[in-house]
Design an enzyme around this catalytic site. Sequence first.
Site, short mmCIF file in Angstrom:
data_model
loop_
_atom_site.label_atom_id
_atom_site.label_comp_id
_atom_site.label_asym_id
_atom_site.label_seq_id
_atom_site.Cartn_x
_atom_site.Cartn_y
_atom_site.Cartn_z
N LEU A 28 32.96 31.90 39.71
CA LEU A 28 33.21 32.71 40.91
C LEU A 28 32.70 34.13 40.76
O LEU A 28 32.42 34.81 41.74
CB LEU A 28 34.71 32.74 41.23
CG LEU A 28 35.37 31.40 41.57
CD1 LEU A 28 36.88 31.58 41.69
CD2 LEU A 28 34.79 30.82 42.86
N GLY A 29 32.62 34.60 39.52
CA GLY A 29 32.19 35.97 39.27
C GLY A 29 32.36 36.32 37.82
O GLY A 29 32.89 35.54 37.02
N GLY A 31 32.84 40.01 35.06
CA GLY A 31 33.08 41.44 34.99
C GLY A 31 33.16 41.90 33.55
O GLY A 31 32.78 41.17 32.62
N GLY A 34 35.53 39.49 31.43
CA GLY A 34 35.32 38.06 31.31
C GLY A 34 34.73 37.43 32.55
O GLY A 34 34.36 38.11 33.50
N VAL A 36 35.11 34.49 35.71
CA VAL A 36 36.13 33.86 36.54
C VAL A 36 35.59 32.54 37.08
O VAL A 36 34.47 32.50 37.60
CB VAL A 36 36.55 34.77 37.72
CG1 VAL A 36 37.67 34.11 38.53
CG2 VAL A 36 37.01 36.13 37.21
N LYS A 50 40.41 33.26 34.85
CA LYS A 50 39.64 34.35 34.26
C LYS A 50 39.67 34.22 32.74
O LYS A 50 40.67 34.52 32.09
CB LYS A 50 40.22 35.71 34.68
CG LYS A 50 39.41 36.89 34.18
CD LYS A 50 39.91 38.18 34.80
CE LYS A 50 39.00 39.34 34.45
NZ LYS A 50 39.43 40.58 35.11
N ASP A 161 40.78 51.09 38.85
CA ASP A 161 39.46 50.55 39.18
C ASP A 161 39.48 49.93 40.57
O ASP A 161 38.98 48.82 40.78
CB ASP A 161 39.00 49.52 38.14
CG ASP A 161 37.51 49.21 38.24
OD1 ASP A 161 36.78 50.02 38.86
OD2 ASP A 161 37.07 48.17 37.71
#
Length: 330
Positions: A28-29, A31, A34, A36, A50, A161
């Site tokens: 899914l993504g 960062g 880590g 996801v 995650k 953030d």
Amino acid sequence: MDHASVVPSIAYHLLEQMTDGFSEDRELGRGTYGKVYLGLRANGEKIAVKMLHPILGLDDELFEKEYHNLEILQHQNVVRLVGYCNETRREYVPYNGKMVLGEVTHRALCFEYMQNGSLNDYLSDESSGHDWHTRYAIIKGISKGLKYLHEELEPPMFHLDLKPANVLLDENCVPKIGDFGLSRLIDERTRITTSSVGTIGYLPPEYINHHVISNKLDIFSLGVIIIKIMAGPMGYSKSAEISSQQFIELVHRNWRNRLHAASVNALESYCIQVKTCIEMGLTCVEVDRHKRPTIGNILNKLNEIETASQFPDALLKDPGSTKNQVRSLT
């Protein structure tokens, strides 16, 4: 916290099964901390898994502390933790050109799955789409989540953030603050930090220049988000190019024209909300942090304008599908 709601541990092999072996198709993504993945439980429920990168100095004690920080978060505008993994296994790993048997620790945080992804995916220029109500609801929802973190937790938690990529939208476009990284509860209201936080473009001058963090860091980030929700992804840059009054008038005029073209009922009520929100966004990004409002001040102001001019019932109902709601943001 009610012990009946304690977040369960999930075995690593089960996470492998849920994510189809952490396949790229399920990603899914990614960062700083880590990747996801979309996880599918045996009962059909979707979760966001995650998997944390190995982080130097992140031992079991520190991970458990950070997990408990996230476990206590219970609010409709904060993404809910539904499970975690902290499991050490003996596996073959590469070492000096060979595969050797060693101990590998797998750590994961599992969250409720948010069907509409992040706010970042849907921000665009305010001249497209016609749904002021959805944008306003997102502004208020983020504010309510931040109020919970700043004023309803003891000690308070600073996100550090906050940005559109870390605001997730559920199937009804309800915003939820997520991706706390490895956030920590803050005992002091203001302090100096030597660690890096945040994302350039959402950080206030006191942090950039002196590494000062306080609840007003999150307020600055919120202000940038509000401006981008109302004036598009380049809105914050535009606001720096002209005076505050000119920017307020520009955004207000654009929204008035847009709402008028869409034949929106209660045009004046909506325009009051538009003007109040853009003024509030600009106040949040004041250079002097002491001039920025608290999150309590912000929500009080939003409640005041709602009391003064209630949304018409017809506009509280979604005239289309969820996908139409999302498209209206773009």
